[in-house]
Structure formats: structure tokens, C-alpha cells
Design an enzyme around this catalytic site. Structure first.
Site, PDB file in Angstrom:
ATOM      1  N   ASP A   1      39.813  32.418  90.228  1.00  0.00           N
ATOM      2  CA  ASP A   1      40.691  33.191  91.275  1.00  0.00           C
ATOM      3  C   ASP A   1      40.234  32.618  92.636  1.00  0.00           C
ATOM      4  OD1 ASP A   1      42.556  35.691  91.936  1.00  0.00           O
ATOM      5  OD2 ASP A   1      41.041  35.590  93.398  1.00  0.00           O
TER       6      ASP A   1
ATOM      7  N   GLU B   1      42.936  28.700  89.809  1.00  0.00           N
ATOM      8  CA  GLU B   1      44.168  29.302  90.532  1.00  0.00           C
ATOM      9  C   GLU B   1      44.113  28.847  91.801  1.00  0.00           C
ATOM     10  OE1 GLU B   1      46.231  32.756  92.563  1.00  0.00           O
ATOM     11  OE2 GLU B   1      44.110  32.428  92.327  1.00  0.00           O
TER      12      GLU B   1
END
Length: 445
Positions: A183, A212
Site C-alpha cells: 500500500d 500500489e
């Protein structure tokens, strides 16, 4: 993952499927559908302080489960499994069962914490605080995450923080996790990721790191250079023929294809593009075919197969009643599943679709039609997609002699099982939403 540069991925929130054991029961069907990666958002305990309610409201009802990205409560932090989802042993069984079906489990790795995370008590120096000593919650303007706190990478005990994060990742590697969807890695120190990836690969070289990272191109490229195996891309926001041609050409032919492996996600838990909101099923079909045939790796977030396309409000990319903030009662159905299964099979049977840099874009004489050929020595696939989800579009797809095909050849549509006689030069195409959104044509020799 079957190969770091060729994969078909889907995702699900375990709490909407009956926990980790419920996810395990879906594995046979997921394998039948042709998926080889299953991504799980964070499976850890969720904080109570400032817990988000439905549709990201600031006040949670007693029954609201909170966002999985607000990690940590009295049951543990990044090294624990939410008790409503199961146990670490359940995760071990899931990864073993998934491997038996040819599927790798991908786990979210989010370096952040709720106010109730054990680390805030045990290591308060690891977190950002305001001058008055209060915690500073995370922000990514215009988004605010009142239930989440970022770590302080300049902490005097940065080495202890790095080691704790490595210990967490190695624990999940030992549980059989082979893929990590990281993330927002671009908001963390690059030196940390170089060290982390090196340390994990010393334990297991097959672990895949997926970035990401929706950020500047230079930053995304740098993450790839320091060791990230794959990356999210701007594909979600490229919807016109011009945008798609320009972007895919950059990925395939600019030189970055030597180190940057893109993953085309048709949607994510955070991103429901306006094209999908307003285009109905034809828009979903177009994006599915584009993702599955342009990129060796692509991904689908749960709900895409049901054509879920209602935003929380006009102009927002957030879903109405987002699964990030509530539990859904999911079943593995959906009107697009047959097409998804068919495309996954087509990808496996055609090596030309398993590569990135072998794409040649073709003239169509119509800006609403995008066409491209992908080739290996013994396999040529020509794809034509109507990117207009509202109207029928006709054009002439020009096959250049440079592709090395016969003057006249049979083009077999792998989606409809129909065959056409094509030739070098222009070939008439008509694609009508609701009837046929795309051709995926294999050149028969």
C-alpha cells in the site's frame, strides 16, 4: 504466481465470504475461472478509535466493522489475524489449499496503524505527533483518514521499526504468502524498500512485491528499479483510443519494459471510474477485454463481475456502500463471470497475450475503435474493442504487411467462435454494445 510477468488476479474481502475458511471454499471455483492470484485486503484486527462507519462516515454504528486498513486493536497488530476471520493456522491452510489449485494468495501490506495498535503503546516514538503531543492522523488530500496513523520514518529508533516490519512480512511468508500488494510504497523511504526486498528474497526469492503506487511516472519507475516485481498503472484512467495507444506504447516500447512490469486493474476498492459508472455492462466488457489482452497481468476487484457501478455521489470514484466500510454477503456469481473465464482461458492458450512488448497498434479509421496485434513466432492475436459503450461503431482495421501474415487468412474470434476471412489491408468491423463489444481474433495458419 505462475510467472512474475503473466498472471490473472482477483480480490475479495474475507469478511464478506465467511472468513478465511469461507474464502478457502471458493478456491475450486476460482481455479475453474482461470485465476492464479487471489488478493486479500488486510486481515488484521481493526481499531475502535475513530472507526469509520458506512460510506466513510466519521461516526460508526455499533455494528460497523470499520476499515481493514485501520490496523490494530487489543487482539494484536500487523502480526495478528482478526478473530472474526479466523486464525494464523486458517491462513496456512488457505495458502496450502490455494497452491493445490494453482493459486497464490496475495496479502495487503499497509504500513500504518489505528490508534489502538499495540505499537502505539510499546513504541510511541514510531509515530508522528503534533507539537502538543497528540497523534497526527493520515491524509492524502483531498482524502482524510481519521482512523489511521502513519509511522515516523525519522524516528530515533528507525532500525527497530524497520526490523519489526521485516519480522511481520517474514511471518506471512512463512505462512505461505507469495505475493504482497504494498500500500502506497512511494510514501515510504526507497532505502527501506531496497533493504526489505533484499531481506525477504534472501528467505524466499519467489515472493512478489506489487506496488500500489498511483504517483509520478519517475517514482513508479524507480520503485521498479529498486526491486518491486509489478506495479499498478494509470490504465484505470485511460479510456479513449488515443490515451490507451499512447500509454500502452510507452509501457511496451519506451525502454521501461525492461524493468517495469505493469498490472492492469479494471477497478479497485478505491477506484470506480466514471467510464464504468455511466457505460453499463458494455463499458465493463470493453475494459475487461482491454486489460486481459493488452497486459500480461491484470486484476479484478470483487463486484466487477456483477457490473457494480454506483458511486457514493456524482463526481466521486468511491463506491456507494463501499465494502471497505461494511460487510457484504458475497457469492461467486455475476453476469460477467462466463466472459472472465473465457478470457482467462484464451490468455492461457495464446502465448502472444502473455507478453507486453509485442503489441502493434493498427489503424481503424474510427477513433471509437482500438485495434492491436500481439505476436509470437507461432501465435498472432488481433484484438478490436469498441471503446464507446453507448453506440455501435464501424471501421476498417488495416492489417499491415509488416506483421508477416499471409495475404489472406482466417481470423477466428475466440469470444464468439466465429471465423472471418481477413487480408492484408483494410478489414470491415462493426461492434455494437449489447451484441458484441470486442473481437479477439486468432490468426489461423
Amino acid at each position: 504466481m505462475s510467472a512474475p510477468d503473466s498472471a490473472r488476479g482477483t480480490s475479495c474481502f474475507p469478511r464478506s465470504w465467511g472468513g478465511l475458511q469461507g474464502v478457502e471454499r471458493q478456491l475450486p471455483r476460482l481455479a475453474e475461472l482461470g485465476f492464479d492470484v487471489l488478493y486479500l485486503p488486510p486481515i488484521h484486527p481493526i481499531g475502535h478509535t475513530n472507526r469509520k462507519g458506512r460510506d466513510n462516515s466519521l461516526i460508526a454504528a455499533p455494528e460497523d466493522p470499520g476499515s481493514p486498513w485501520a490496523i490494530g486493536d487489543e487482539n494484536g497488530g500487523h502480526d495478528a489475524v482478526h478473530p472474526d476471520l479466523g486464525t494464523i493456522d486458517d491462513l496456512r491452510r488457505l495458502t496450502r489449499a490455494a497452491a493445490d489449485h494453482g493459486i497464490d494468495i496475495a496479502l495487503d501490506f499497509a504500513i500504518q496503524a489505528s490508534a489502538d495498535h499495540p505499537w502505539l503503546r510499546e513504541h510511541p516514538e514510531w509515530f508522528h505527533r503534533r507539537p502538543d503531543g497528540t497523534l497526527k492522523y493520515a491524509e492524502n488530500p483531498p482524502k482524510r483518514y481519521q482512523d489511521i496513523y502513519n509511522v515516523n520514518w525519522d524516528s530515533p529508533d528507525w532500525q527497530g521499526l524497520w526490523q519489526a516490519l521485516l519480522d511481520v512480512m517474514l511471518q506471512w511468508v512463512d505462512c505461505g504468502v507469495k505475493v504482497f500488494r504494498v500500500d502506497n510504497p512511494h510514501t515510504k523511504p526507497f532505502a527501506f524498500w531496497e533493504w526489505m526486498i533484499e531481506q525477504v528474497h534472501a528467505r524466499d526469492r519467489d515472493v512478489v512485491f506489487l506496488a500500489e503506487a498511483f504517483t509520478r511516472r519517475a517514482v513508479m519507475r524507480h520503485l521498479a528499479k529498486i526491486g518491486f516485481s509489478q506495479s499498478y498503472t494509470y490504465f484505470t484512467w485511460k479510456n479513449s483510443r488515443y490515451e490507451l495507444t499512447e500509454y500502452a506504447s510507452e509501457l511496451a516500447h519506451s525502454g521501461e519494459q525492461e524493468y517495469f512490469r505493469p498490472n492492469f486493474f479494471v477497478n479497485t476498492p478505491d477506484i470506480l471510474h466514471a467510464y464504468l459508472q455511466h457505460g453499463g455492462r458494455p463499458a465493463f466488457e470493453a475494459r475487461l477485454v482491454l486489460a486481459a489482452t493488452l497486459s500480461p497481468s491484470y486484476g479484478i476487484y470483487s463486484g466487477f463481475e456483477n457490473v457494480e457501478n454506483v458511486p457514493v455521489r456524482e463526481g466521486s470514484e468511491e463506491y456507494l456502500h463501499s465494502e471497505k466500510y461494511e460487510i457484504k454477503q458475497r457469492v461467486l456469481g455475476g453476469e460477467l463471470l462466463p466472459t472472465i473465464q473465457q478470457l482467462n482461458f484464451i490468455r492461457r492458450e495464446n502465448p502472444a497475450l502473455q507478453h507486453l512488448s509485442n503489441v502493434t497498434f493498427l489503424d481503424t479509421a474510427n477513433e471509437a475503435l482500438i485495434a492491436y496485434a500481439k505476436q509470437t513466432t507461432s501465435n498472432t492475436v488481433i484484438c478490436v474493442v469498441n471503446v464507446d459503450p453507448h453506440q455501435a461503431q464501424a471501421g476498417a482495421v488495416t492489417v499491415p504487411a509488416s506483421l508477416g501474415l499471409a495475404p489472406s487468412f482466417t481470423a477466428h474470434d475466440l469470444l464468439s467462435d466465429e471465423s472471418y476471412q481477413w487480408r492484408i489491408g483494410p478489414n470491415y468491423v462493426l461492434l455494437e454494445p449489447g451484441t458484441r463489444q470486442a473481437h479477439v481474433l486468432r490468426v489461423e495458419t
